[in-house]
Scaffold this motif. Structure first.
Motif, short mmCIF file in Angstrom:
data_model
loop_
_atom_site.label_atom_id
_atom_site.label_comp_id
_atom_site.label_asym_id
_atom_site.label_seq_id
_atom_site.Cartn_x
_atom_site.Cartn_y
_atom_site.Cartn_z
N THR A 1 20.99 49.75 21.45
CA THR A 1 22.33 50.29 21.67
C THR A 1 23.39 49.50 20.91
O THR A 1 24.36 49.00 21.48
CB THR A 1 22.69 50.30 23.18
OG1 THR A 1 21.51 50.49 23.94
CG2 THR A 1 23.67 51.42 23.48
N GLY B 1 26.55 48.88 18.86
CA GLY B 1 27.80 49.63 18.72
C GLY B 1 28.91 48.78 18.14
O GLY B 1 28.76 47.56 17.96
N ARG C 1 35.48 53.86 18.70
CA ARG C 1 34.17 53.30 18.98
C ARG C 1 33.12 54.08 18.20
O ARG C 1 33.31 55.24 17.88
CB ARG C 1 33.81 53.44 20.46
CG ARG C 1 34.67 52.64 21.41
CD ARG C 1 34.35 53.06 22.84
NE ARG C 1 35.26 52.47 23.78
CZ ARG C 1 35.07 51.30 24.36
NH1 ARG C 1 33.99 50.61 24.11
NH2 ARG C 1 35.96 50.82 25.20
N SER D 1 28.56 54.01 17.18
CA SER D 1 27.28 53.35 17.38
C SER D 1 26.42 53.54 16.14
O SER D 1 26.60 54.50 15.38
CB SER D 1 26.57 53.93 18.60
OG SER D 1 26.38 55.31 18.43
#
Lengths: 164, 462
Positions: B199, B201, B208, B210
């Motif tokens: 995960t 990111g 934001r 990822s």
């Protein structure tokens, strides 16, 4: 269709990375934000259908650009603003700002000439690269370019500012 | 005309923020036949709901105050990325790092490890770490430069080099420009976290994102139109917890960033030194203060030397300036200058003449490189006192050395090796040049526009 997770991830990454850049080219080619979005989506949907056949990512972008240009030149349409390509920009929708001089100048050009101008001056392509993307000869590119410049020179805005 | 039209088009393209385009929605539309207008809306609603649910589930696990687990020693991390097993790329990267325009006393590097090697939309990316010749642990990022249209276009280039604190480093991250031949707003993100992390990111301002396809906790990916801010954080999940830290480095311009201990070339690791002294404009620091040289391509300016100001090999302006700074130990604030000429010889050997004012005075420097090498260097540094019509240097080429001599219009250069015949240097791409055999002492003589033949002398830099 390449449906496995790796293909999907690669495609999604490509869209995330290049989607906006494609939109900018499409916007100049169509002189309309919504047409541009539709052109990019049409292009990427076509690309996804053949994604499993596209070699490494490096080649993917060149391929996508070619699909985008070809789709545009061959007459991509959006029902909402049908046939706007080869005509001056009409009165915009109420929620939009009036078209700029550059938008008007681009919209005044036939589709192929507009593509040549965008590829040569915005994307900084050579004549040979432009011809390759458009699927025509270098001579045709030169011809489109000369006609486009002649036409742009006739516009008071560009005659005084850009092409003097 | 070209520049104006290009400018107008770019300005027009930048007037609007491009819409967000999502790969999953496009894939779904490609599968939907016939096209249904409701589908994208449904997908958007579902995506939003999924994001909200994911946020509810994940956010409690995120804590900036959670003590990080003891990091495995970063130097024990495996090589990751789809090119991790590419031995020739690894060798190329190590040689390139050793040929970079760093302070000479810091080279060569020792115990170099490749931490990451991958192909991305921004070309090949290599992250490596090692100790410099003074024993300082450093890490670096190399990237290919797609802006090049010369024989150097496939070469790796240093984009970042900075100290690495092994006691505290738990991730390595960088955000910088994606170099392309055409204007773009792309950013290249690199994030290396402990092996096994997931995960991955990032967050820049309020945006934001990822990484879509990390390899065992490491990723490099291009993102479009991310605002350029110093404040960037990265996040990842490992050992059941989510971690967030500030990015190691954010390059706000298209640049080559070298962060170093200012006195690294004068002070061994751990030596006690705390004094700065200045002689003229030259500053010799003995303080362990971290300093940054951040050099971008210089603007061309009008200078006294009437050399040609156009060039076909201007892609290494940053490296040249850093090599120059490294050779003079001059702080950037005491340095100004810019390129005067650059060009390529028939075999692809590149040369660039720069003029500037450094702490020790007004100088001309000639930098050269050849395509099969791993980095160029300065071959002539000449103080400018009065008129300098020609700068001459012997530089290595692909198969033999060259005499390279940028000259003022009208001036010619003759060269000979040993007691051989004088040969008139050819002219092309704004420079006089002649192939050399490498045998015998090289002498040059200058011929003025009026035909006056100067006295033989050694080339500059010898």
């Amino acid at each position: 269709m390449g449906g496995n997770a790796a293909h999907e991830a690669a495609f999604d990454a490509f869209v995330a990375a290049r989607g906006k850049a494609l939109w900018r080219t499409a916007y100049l080619m169509t002189a309309d934000r919504h047409l541009a979005e539709d052109l990019v989506q049409t292009t990427l949907i076509e690309v996804w259908r053949r994604w499993h056949r596209i070699g490494g990512m490096e080649h993917a972008e060149a391929y996508v650009r070619r699909v985008l240009v070809t789709t545009h030149v061959k007459g991509h349409r959006r029902r909402r603003v049908a046939e706007a390509y080869d005509q001056p920009i009409e009165v915009p929708a109420v929620d939009e700002a009036p078209p700029t001089d550059v938008q008007r100048a681009l919209a005044a050009l036939p589709r192929a000439q507009r593509a040549v101008i965008v590829l040569r001056y915005f994307e900084d392509r050579t004549e040979a690269q432009t011809a390759d993307l458009l699927g025509c000869s270098v001579g045709t590119v030169k011809s489109h370019h000369a006609r486009a410049i002649t036409r742009l020179r006739e516009l008071p805005f560009l005659a005084s500012e850009a092409l003097s | 005309m070209t520049d104006t039209l290009a400018h107008l088009l770019r300005r027009e393209a930048d007037r609007h923020e491009p819409p967000l385009i999502f790969g999953p929605a496009l894939r779904a539309r490609a599968q939907a036949r016939p096209r249904r207008r409701l589908l994208p809306i449904t997908l958007a609603v579902l995506a939003t709901a999924a994001a909200v649910i994911a946020g509810i589930i994940l956010l409690p696990a995120v804590s900036r105050d959670v003590p990080l687990p003891p990091a495995d020693q970063l130097t024990s991390w495996p090589t990751r990325g789809d090119l991790a097993t590419d031995a020739s790329l690894a060798l190329d990267a190590k040689q390139t790092w050793d040929a970079a325009p760093l302070v000479p006393a810091e080279l060569p590097h020792q115990d170099v490890q490749i931490l990451y090697a991958a192909s991305t939309l921004a070309g090949k990316v290599v992250v490596l770490t090692g100790r410099n010749a003074l024993g300082h642990q450093r890490w670096a990022i190399l990237n290919q430069d797609a802006t090049s249209t010369t024989p150097y276009r496939h070469r790796l280039r240093l984009v970042l080099d900075q100290p690495l604190d092994l006691r505290h480093a738990r991730q390595l991250s960088w955000q910088g420009w994606r170099p392309t031949p055409r204007p773009n707003k792309d950013r290249l993100f690199v994030l290396l976290t402990p092996p096994g992390s997931s995960t991955l990111g990032w967050k820049v301002g309020d945006v934001r994102g990822s990484f879509s396809s990390p390899d065992n906790g490491a990723a490099a990916e291009v993102f479009d139109t991310v605002s350029v801010e110093e404040r960037m954080s990265v996040s990842w999940r490992s050992s059941g917890k989510r971690h967030r830290e500030s990015a190691s480095e954010v390059s706000t311009g298209r640049s080559l960033t070298i962060q170093y201990l200012e006195d690294a070339d004068a002070r061994p690791e751990g030596a006690d030194s705390d004094a700065c002294s200045a002689a003229g404009d030259v500053v010799n620091c003995r303080v362990g203060v971290e300093g940054t040289i951040d050099v971008g391509p210089s603007a061309r300016e009008t200078l006294a030397q009437p050399y040609v100001t156009e060039g076909t090999w201007g892609e290494y302006a940053s490296e040249i300036e850093l090599a120059w700074l490294g050779s003079t130990k001059t702080r950037p604030s005491f340095w100004s200058g810019g390129p005067r000429w650059s060009g390529l010889l028939p075999d692809g050997t590149g040369g660039a003449l720069h003029h500037g004012t450094v702490g020790r005075g007004n100088e001309l420097v000639l930098y050269a490189d050849h395509p099969s090498g791993h980095g160029g260097r300065l071959f002539a540094i000449r103080p400018v006192t009065g008129r300098v019509p020609v700068l001459t240097a012997v530089v290595p080429g692909e198969e033999h050395p060259w005499l390279m001599a940028p000259a003022v219009t009208g001036w010619q250069v003759d060269v000979r090796e040993g007691s051989g015949k004088w040969i008139r240097a050819s002219e092309g791409d704004g420079v006089r040049y002649a192939p050399l055999t490498g045998r015998g002492k090289v002498q040059v003589r200058l011929i003025s526009p009026t035909g006056t033949v100067g006295k033989p002398s050694a080339p500059d830099g010898q």
